[in-house]
Motif scaffolding. Structure first.
Motif, PDB file in Angstrom:
ATOM      1  N   HIS A  20       0.947  -1.367  -0.242  1.00 57.13           N
ATOM      2  CA  HIS A  20      -0.100   0.005  -0.125  1.00 57.13           C
ATOM      3  C   HIS A  20       0.822   1.312  -0.181  1.00 57.13           C
ATOM      4  CE1 HIS A  20      -3.723  -2.174   0.745  1.00 57.13           C
ATOM      5  NE2 HIS A  20      -2.981  -3.016   1.744  1.00 57.13           N
ATOM      6  N   ASP A  21       2.025   1.203   0.440  1.00 51.67           N
ATOM      7  CA  ASP A  21       2.892   2.263   0.667  1.00 51.67           C
ATOM      8  C   ASP A  21       3.428   2.695  -0.630  1.00 51.67           C
ATOM      9  OD1 ASP A  21       5.223   4.070   0.857  1.00 51.67           O
ATOM     10  OD2 ASP A  21       5.860   3.015   2.805  1.00 51.67           O
ATOM     11  N   GLY A  46      -1.892  -9.461  -6.726  1.00 54.68           N
ATOM     12  CA  GLY A  46      -3.017  -9.280  -5.713  1.00 54.68           C
ATOM     13  C   GLY A  46      -3.737  -8.306  -5.886  1.00 54.68           C
ATOM     14  N   GLN A  47      -3.738  -7.081  -5.368  1.00 55.79           N
ATOM     15  CA  GLN A  47      -4.543  -5.742  -5.858  1.00 55.79           C
ATOM     16  C   GLN A  47      -4.055  -5.094  -6.807  1.00 55.79           C
ATOM     17  OE1 GLN A  47      -5.345  -4.458  -1.719  1.00 55.79           O
ATOM     18  NE2 GLN A  47      -6.879  -6.076  -1.310  1.00 55.79           N
ATOM     19  N   GLY A  48      -3.187  -5.201  -7.608  1.00 56.32           N
ATOM     20  CA  GLY A  48      -2.720  -4.575  -8.501  1.00 56.32           C
ATOM     21  C   GLY A  48      -1.594  -3.301  -8.134  1.00 56.32           C
ATOM     22  N   ALA A  49      -1.090  -3.258  -6.991  1.00 54.34           N
ATOM     23  CA  ALA A  49      -0.356  -2.091  -6.533  1.00 54.34           C
ATOM     24  C   ALA A  49       0.916  -1.895  -7.322  1.00 54.34           C
ATOM     25  CB  ALA A  49       0.155  -2.383  -5.126  1.00 54.34           C
ATOM     26  N   ILE A  50       1.525  -2.962  -7.819  1.00 49.64           N
ATOM     27  CA  ILE A  50       2.624  -2.608  -8.883  1.00 49.64           C
ATOM     28  C   ILE A  50       2.297  -2.957 -10.033  1.00 49.64           C
ATOM     29  CG2 ILE A  50       4.775  -3.734  -9.476  1.00 49.64           C
ATOM     30  CD1 ILE A  50       4.994  -5.158  -6.892  1.00 49.64           C
ATOM     31  N   THR A  51       0.957  -3.695 -10.323  1.00 49.27           N
ATOM     32  CA  THR A  51       0.476  -3.952 -11.730  1.00 49.27           C
ATOM     33  C   THR A  51       0.201  -2.865 -12.562  1.00 49.27           C
ATOM     34  OG1 THR A  51      -0.453  -6.099 -10.779  1.00 49.27           O
ATOM     35  CG2 THR A  51      -0.992  -5.415 -13.145  1.00 49.27           C
ATOM     36  N   PHE A  52      -0.530  -1.880 -12.044  1.00 55.59           N
ATOM     37  CA  PHE A  52      -1.349  -0.788 -12.538  1.00 55.59           C
ATOM     38  C   PHE A  52      -0.256   0.357 -12.690  1.00 55.59           C
ATOM     39  CE2 PHE A  52      -4.943  -2.197  -9.853  1.00 55.59           C
ATOM     40  CZ  PHE A  52      -5.589  -3.148 -11.007  1.00 55.59           C
TER      41      PHE A  52
END
Length: 126
Positions: A20-21, A46-52
């Motif tokens: 999240h950071d 996961g929730q796309g933190a790096i993906t997006f």
């Protein structure tokens, strides 16, 4: 259009720990520094933190996600950022040689190789 959100908490039995950071995410994206022609593959988006952010910079990538509850929200949310090929499978069952062969692009140095990215769960990386 169905709206998806990532409201589920991390599943500790899967070793999940969602990033999240934003400063850490920015450093990871900067370190990856995708180039045209790269075949980016993220393990456990996961929730796309790096993906997006990577999709916004690179335009396309492949992700491998095991958690079925994250597949639909990830695919839906990715549409706003770029082209995502999502593989719903245990990463230990993925044939990376076949995955690389699907991408026939070549550059001056020869065939492009996969560039792997991921915030791997401890239980997977050990």
């Amino acid at each position: 259009m169905t709206s998806y959100s990532f409201s589920e908490p991390a599943k500790k039995h899967l070793g999940q720990n969602f990033l999240h950071d934003r400063s850490v995410i920015a450093k990871i994206v900067q370190a990856v520094n995708p180039k045209p022609g790269d075949h980016l593959v993220e393990i456990g988006p996961g929730q796309g933190a790096i993906t997006f952010p990577l999709l916004e910079r690179h335009g396309e990538m492949t992700v491998i996600e095991f958690d079925r509850d994250l597949v639909a929200p990830l695919a839906e949310a990715a549409r706003a950022h770029g082209t995502l090929k999502l593989i719903h499978r245990d990463v230990l069952q993925v044939d990376f040689t076949a995955l690389a062969a699907e991408d026939a692009r070549e550059d001056a140095d020869g065939p492009n190789r996969l560039r792997l990215v991921g915030n791997l769960p401890y239980n997977l990386s050990s």
